[in-house]
Design a protein around this motif. Structure first.
Motif, PDB file in Angstrom:
ATOM      1  N   GLU A 171      -3.707  -9.598   9.354  1.00 18.27           N
ATOM      2  CA  GLU A 171      -3.066  -9.582   9.199  1.00 18.27           C
ATOM      3  C   GLU A 171      -2.022  -9.541   7.486  1.00 18.27           C
ATOM      4  O   GLU A 171      -1.495  -9.462   7.123  1.00 18.27           O
ATOM      5  CB  GLU A 171      -2.138  -9.703  10.163  1.00 18.27           C
ATOM      6  CG  GLU A 171      -1.910  -9.043  11.548  1.00 18.27           C
ATOM      7  CD  GLU A 171      -2.590  -9.763  12.346  1.00 18.27           C
ATOM      8  OE1 GLU A 171      -3.695 -10.786  12.105  1.00 18.27           O
ATOM      9  OE2 GLU A 171      -2.922  -8.743  13.032  1.00 18.27           O
ATOM     10  N   VAL A 172      -3.125 -10.736   7.146  1.00 14.24           N
ATOM     11  CA  VAL A 172      -2.975 -12.131   6.250  1.00 14.24           C
ATOM     12  C   VAL A 172      -3.924 -10.811   5.079  1.00 14.24           C
ATOM     13  O   VAL A 172      -3.131 -10.312   4.035  1.00 14.24           O
ATOM     14  CB  VAL A 172      -3.847 -12.952   6.368  1.00 14.24           C
ATOM     15  CG1 VAL A 172      -3.674 -14.094   4.893  1.00 14.24           C
ATOM     16  CG2 VAL A 172      -3.163 -13.710   7.355  1.00 14.24           C
ATOM     17  N   VAL A 173      -4.636 -10.285   5.190  1.00 12.72           N
ATOM     18  CA  VAL A 173      -5.658  -9.622   4.559  1.00 12.72           C
ATOM     19  C   VAL A 173      -4.439  -8.251   4.224  1.00 12.72           C
ATOM     20  O   VAL A 173      -4.981  -7.978   3.523  1.00 12.72           O
ATOM     21  CB  VAL A 173      -6.547  -9.012   5.069  1.00 12.72           C
ATOM     22  CG1 VAL A 173      -7.948  -7.894   3.861  1.00 12.72           C
ATOM     23  CG2 VAL A 173      -7.742 -10.429   4.846  1.00 12.72           C
ATOM     24  N   ASP A 174      -4.169  -7.696   5.008  1.00 11.48           N
ATOM     25  CA  ASP A 174      -3.615  -6.788   4.630  1.00 11.48           C
ATOM     26  C   ASP A 174      -1.855  -6.685   3.745  1.00 11.48           C
ATOM     27  O   ASP A 174      -1.456  -5.980   2.942  1.00 11.48           O
ATOM     28  CB  ASP A 174      -2.158  -5.750   6.373  1.00 11.48           C
ATOM     29  CG  ASP A 174      -3.838  -5.180   6.899  1.00 11.48           C
ATOM     30  OD1 ASP A 174      -5.163  -5.015   6.427  1.00 11.48           O
ATOM     31  OD2 ASP A 174      -3.789  -5.146   8.391  1.00 11.48           O
ATOM     32  N   GLY A 175      -1.582  -8.594   4.755  1.00  5.01           N
ATOM     33  CA  GLY A 175      -0.438  -8.419   3.862  1.00  5.01           C
ATOM     34  C   GLY A 175      -1.061  -8.711   2.075  1.00  5.01           C
ATOM     35  O   GLY A 175       0.146  -8.483   1.287  1.00  5.01           O
ATOM     36  N   GLY A 199      -3.278  -1.746   6.115  1.00  2.00           N
ATOM     37  CA  GLY A 199      -3.735  -2.249   4.653  1.00  2.00           C
ATOM     38  C   GLY A 199      -4.465  -1.500   3.654  1.00  2.00           C
ATOM     39  O   GLY A 199      -3.930  -1.014   2.925  1.00  2.00           O
ATOM     40  N   LEU A 200      -5.329  -0.189   4.021  1.00 10.13           N
ATOM     41  CA  LEU A 200      -5.885   0.915   3.216  1.00 10.13           C
ATOM     42  C   LEU A 200      -4.898   1.684   2.842  1.00 10.13           C
ATOM     43  O   LEU A 200      -4.979   1.976   2.000  1.00 10.13           O
ATOM     44  CB  LEU A 200      -6.394   1.403   3.828  1.00 10.13           C
ATOM     45  CG  LEU A 200      -8.231   0.168   3.821  1.00 10.13           C
ATOM     46  CD1 LEU A 200     -10.032   0.814   4.367  1.00 10.13           C
ATOM     47  CD2 LEU A 200      -8.529  -0.529   2.569  1.00 10.13           C
ATOM     48  N   LEU A 201      -4.432   2.040   3.713  1.00  5.42           N
ATOM     49  CA  LEU A 201      -2.680   3.123   3.506  1.00  5.42           C
ATOM     50  C   LEU A 201      -2.489   2.758   2.882  1.00  5.42           C
ATOM     51  O   LEU A 201      -1.745   3.481   1.881  1.00  5.42           O
ATOM     52  CB  LEU A 201      -2.302   3.301   5.301  1.00  5.42           C
ATOM     53  CG  LEU A 201      -2.991   4.319   6.192  1.00  5.42           C
ATOM     54  CD1 LEU A 201      -2.494   4.698   7.482  1.00  5.42           C
ATOM     55  CD2 LEU A 201      -3.347   5.562   5.350  1.00  5.42           C
ATOM     56  N   THR A 202      -1.530   1.073   2.394  1.00  7.23           N
ATOM     57  CA  THR A 202      -0.195   1.102   1.578  1.00  7.23           C
ATOM     58  C   THR A 202      -1.351   1.163   0.477  1.00  7.23           C
ATOM     59  O   THR A 202      -0.670   1.235  -0.211  1.00  7.23           O
ATOM     60  CB  THR A 202      -0.489  -0.310   1.640  1.00  7.23           C
ATOM     61  OG1 THR A 202       0.021  -0.236   3.096  1.00  7.23           O
ATOM     62  CG2 THR A 202       0.748  -1.077   0.795  1.00  7.23           C
ATOM     63  N   LEU A 203      -3.147   0.425   0.154  1.00  4.76           N
ATOM     64  CA  LEU A 203      -3.359   0.940  -0.873  1.00  4.76           C
ATOM     65  C   LEU A 203      -3.538   2.564  -1.791  1.00  4.76           C
ATOM     66  O   LEU A 203      -3.358   2.213  -2.658  1.00  4.76           O
ATOM     67  CB  LEU A 203      -5.131   0.036  -0.330  1.00  4.76           C
ATOM     68  CG  LEU A 203      -5.648  -0.015  -1.852  1.00  4.76           C
ATOM     69  CD1 LEU A 203      -5.232  -1.318  -2.566  1.00  4.76           C
ATOM     70  CD2 LEU A 203      -7.151  -0.761  -1.647  1.00  4.76           C
ATOM     71  N   ALA A 204      -3.835   2.711  -0.425  1.00  5.30           N
ATOM     72  CA  ALA A 204      -3.666   4.329  -1.241  1.00  5.30           C
ATOM     73  C   ALA A 204      -2.437   5.302  -1.657  1.00  5.30           C
ATOM     74  O   ALA A 204      -2.631   5.677  -2.512  1.00  5.30           O
ATOM     75  CB  ALA A 204      -4.382   5.037  -0.049  1.00  5.30           C
ATOM     76  N   GLU A 205      -1.373   4.582  -1.045  1.00  4.96           N
ATOM     77  CA  GLU A 205      -0.511   5.339  -1.505  1.00  4.96           C
ATOM     78  C   GLU A 205       0.231   4.555  -3.037  1.00  4.96           C
ATOM     79  O   GLU A 205       0.615   5.570  -3.767  1.00  4.96           O
ATOM     80  CB  GLU A 205       0.664   5.163  -0.312  1.00  4.96           C
ATOM     81  CG  GLU A 205       0.435   5.244   0.555  1.00  4.96           C
ATOM     82  CD  GLU A 205       1.783   5.074   2.306  1.00  4.96           C
ATOM     83  OE1 GLU A 205       2.188   4.165   1.672  1.00  4.96           O
ATOM     84  OE2 GLU A 205       1.546   5.411   2.930  1.00  4.96           O
ATOM     85  N   GLU A 206      -0.290   3.114  -2.994  1.00  6.15           N
ATOM     86  CA  GLU A 206       0.182   2.822  -4.577  1.00  6.15           C
ATOM     87  C   GLU A 206      -0.533   3.489  -5.472  1.00  6.15           C
ATOM     88  O   GLU A 206      -0.259   2.859  -6.547  1.00  6.15           O
ATOM     89  CB  GLU A 206       0.160   1.703  -3.890  1.00  6.15           C
ATOM     90  CG  GLU A 206       2.485   1.237  -3.106  1.00  6.15           C
ATOM     91  CD  GLU A 206       3.405   1.391  -3.179  1.00  6.15           C
ATOM     92  OE1 GLU A 206       3.907   1.820  -4.451  1.00  6.15           O
ATOM     93  OE2 GLU A 206       3.431   2.227  -2.550  1.00  6.15           O
ATOM     94  N   CYS A 207      -2.171   2.633  -4.904  1.00  5.43           N
ATOM     95  CA  CYS A 207      -2.881   3.084  -5.980  1.00  5.43           C
ATOM     96  C   CYS A 207      -3.760   4.368  -6.068  1.00  5.43           C
ATOM     97  O   CYS A 207      -4.236   4.069  -5.413  1.00  5.43           O
ATOM     98  CB  CYS A 207      -4.095   1.460  -6.473  1.00  5.43           C
ATOM     99  SG  CYS A 207      -3.058   0.363  -6.189  1.00  5.43           S
ATOM    100  N   ALA A 228      -7.366   8.499   3.222  1.00  5.45           N
ATOM    101  CA  ALA A 228      -6.182   8.881   2.472  1.00  5.45           C
ATOM    102  C   ALA A 228      -6.351   8.250   0.795  1.00  5.45           C
ATOM    103  O   ALA A 228      -5.515   8.792   0.166  1.00  5.45           O
ATOM    104  CB  ALA A 228      -4.910   7.709   2.688  1.00  5.45           C
ATOM    105  N   CYS A 229      -7.497   8.161   0.592  1.00  3.71           N
ATOM    106  CA  CYS A 229      -7.965   7.814  -0.834  1.00  3.71           C
ATOM    107  C   CYS A 229      -8.399   9.185  -1.479  1.00  3.71           C
ATOM    108  O   CYS A 229     -10.255   8.505  -1.776  1.00  3.71           O
ATOM    109  CB  CYS A 229      -9.145   6.898  -1.015  1.00  3.71           C
ATOM    110  SG  CYS A 229      -7.869   4.944   0.016  1.00  3.71           S
ATOM    111  N   GLU A 230      -8.066   9.758  -1.806  1.00  9.84           N
ATOM    112  CA  GLU A 230      -8.187  11.167  -2.068  1.00  9.84           C
ATOM    113  C   GLU A 230      -8.651  11.032  -3.114  1.00  9.84           C
ATOM    114  O   GLU A 230     -10.305  12.031  -3.837  1.00  9.84           O
ATOM    115  CB  GLU A 230      -7.032  12.832  -2.400  1.00  9.84           C
ATOM    116  CG  GLU A 230      -6.067  12.144  -1.109  1.00  9.84           C
ATOM    117  CD  GLU A 230      -5.326  13.712  -1.244  1.00  9.84           C
ATOM    118  OE1 GLU A 230      -5.063  14.218  -2.015  1.00  9.84           O
ATOM    119  OE2 GLU A 230      -4.446  13.589  -0.758  1.00  9.84           O
TER     120      GLU A 230
END
Length: 477
Positions: A171-175, A199-207, A228-230
């Protein structure tokens, strides 16, 4: 008739324009710079005037430059001057931070507090591997692995238990990933350990520009987020690492990955499980894949045949593999990689003749073969490489079981061979070189010959013309 004298101060008499007036006509900031320089010159000539203009004589002239202009100037300086330049003033510290593109995080609080984004707003490459570990300071015990290096409180536990104890919670790493994604939307490369799908989904959506990802302690569930990182082009997955961490990457995860990341160009699987189905899915979906690296794999027998589905694969690397494929199946099902150009084997155990034969058959189209510190490569094993008829470059290093006879039997069948490198192969003797092999040496474009420390071939060839036929050269090492 009287002659009237011209008054030099008369408005009708205009002096010719100066070059400085023309140059500075539309450059207001430069006028301030020249004015300040004139004041400083006046102050140096007349000490009495220093008391009248102290502010202008001691002015910071870089304040007259905009941030954009000063940033361009600082970007032209060598990298070795970045740290000294950042100590000049707060403004230079801020501008130097904007020039930093790559950073390795050691303190996790530096990321979650927001200071990382404020200090370095234009980061493109971030390494969070060591930042995801917390360990006591001033400890006398240091654990060093090829992957991480950390301090430990005591030494009476296994490395695996130590890593699990010192890893930040998921959870900390995801934050932290969410904070990084919100602050660095232009992130292009990331290294992280012990994250989850969210955590990776958030990264894929923003970056959206993320192109390179290195994920340690990976499993099948996490790969749902990677899919999700297309725009991902370079991916390294680290699953099971002996003595350090244990995670499962199977055919399920490889299939999810293949269906989501269809633009992959380079893929490295380290400590991953799987079989024919997982590699086949990658070959069928990732049509742009050009480089595949497999390190210390746990794959089931029969996976080699799936490489034929990687039609555009150009480079195949096998690193630290205890086995290749003990049961590759019949030759008619193996197929081959039509576009393969390079085969690199490093620190692999080539124990099974069946697996080595199948490997060279799948890679029969290669033009470059590199074998480095591989145990078990003897004359019989190396004979299977004769099927690779298009080899132009051969490098053998640390192959202690291979003899001159075994080397000759294979390389004489390669009519296109141009470069030969033989280093630290103690059973290859110069005294066993036949006239046919010596003739081959003469026709090579490059020969680096050092099978042992006592090799005298390079000195004995001096003056004989060997290695110089047709304008080709012999390179001494």
């Amino acid at each position: 008739m009287s002659v009237l004298e011209e008054n030099p101060d008369s408005p009708s008499k205009k002096r010719p324009p100066r070059w400085s007036d023309i140059w500075l006509k539309k450059t207001k900031p430069l006028k301030h710079v020249v004015f300040a320089m004139q004041l400083q010159s006046l102050a140096s000539r007349d000490p009495r005037s220093q008391t009248l203009i102290p502010h202008f004589a001691n002015i910071d002239r870089t304040l007259l430059l905009s941030d954009e202009l000063l940033l361009k100037i600082l970007s032209k300086l060598p990298l070795s001057q970045r740290n000294p330049n950042s100590l000049v003033c707060k403004r230079w510290l801020y501008l130097q931070g904007r020039l930093v593109r790559s950073l390795k995080i050691l303190d996790w609080n530096f990321l979650v507090s927001g200071r990382l984004i404020t200090r370095f707003p234009n980061l493109a490459h971030v390494d969070l591997l060591n930042g995801c570990l917390f360990s006591p300071r001033n400890s006398g015990i240091l654990l060093t692995h090829r992957m991480v290096s950390m301090q430990m409180r005591y030494g009476n536990c296994s490395n695996w238990e130590l890593l699990e104890e010192n890893l930040l919670p998921v959870e900390v790493v995801d934050g932290g990933l969410q904070a990084l994604a919100n602050g660095c939307p232009n992130l292009r490369r990331l290294v992280v350990i012990n994250t989850s799908e969210l955590g990776l989904l958030t990264l894929a959506e923003e970056c959206l520009t993320l192109q390179e990802l290195e994920l340690h302690k990976c499993n099948d569930n996490v790969l749902r987020g990677i899919a999700a990182c297309e725009n991902l082009q370079i991916l390294k997955l680290v699953g099971n690492v002996d003595g350090l961490c244990c995670s499962l990457v199977s055919d399920v995860g490889l299939t999810i990955l293949a269906q989501g990341c269809k633009r992959l160009v380079k893929l490295e699987l380290s400590g991953c499980e799987g079989s024919f189905d997982g590699i086949k899915a990658i070959g069928q979906c990732c049509l742009m894949l050009e480089e595949l690296t497999i390190c210390d794999h746990r794959m089931e027998d029969g996976w080699l045949a799936a490489l034929s589905y990687c039609e555009n694969l150009k480079t195949l690397r096998l690193l630290s593999c205890k086995r290749i494929d003990l049961d590759p199946g019949p030759d008619e099902y193996l197929g081959f990689c039509p576009s393969l150009e390079r085969l690199h084997l490093q620190k692999c155990q080539l124990r099974s003749k069946k697996s080595v034969r199948a490997l060279f058959r799948v890679c029969e189209a290669v033009r470059e073969v590199v074998v480095l510190d591989c145990w078990g490569l003897d004359n019989d094993m190396f004979t299977f490489a004769s099927v690779c008829r298009r080899v132009k470059f051969l490098s053998l290093e640390g192959c202690s079981l291979l003899t001159t006879e075994g080397l000759e039997a294979t390389v004489l069948s390669w009519l296109d061979l141009e470069t030969l490198v033989v280093v630290s192969c103690k059973n290859i003797k110069e005294s066993d070189i036949s006239p046919a092999l010596a003739t081959l040496f003469c026709n090579l474009k490059e020969l680096r010959w050092r099978p042992d420390a006592k090799s005298l071939l390079s000195s004995s060839l001096m003056g004989t013309g060997m290695g110089k036929k047709g304008g080709k050269f012999f390179k001494r090492t």
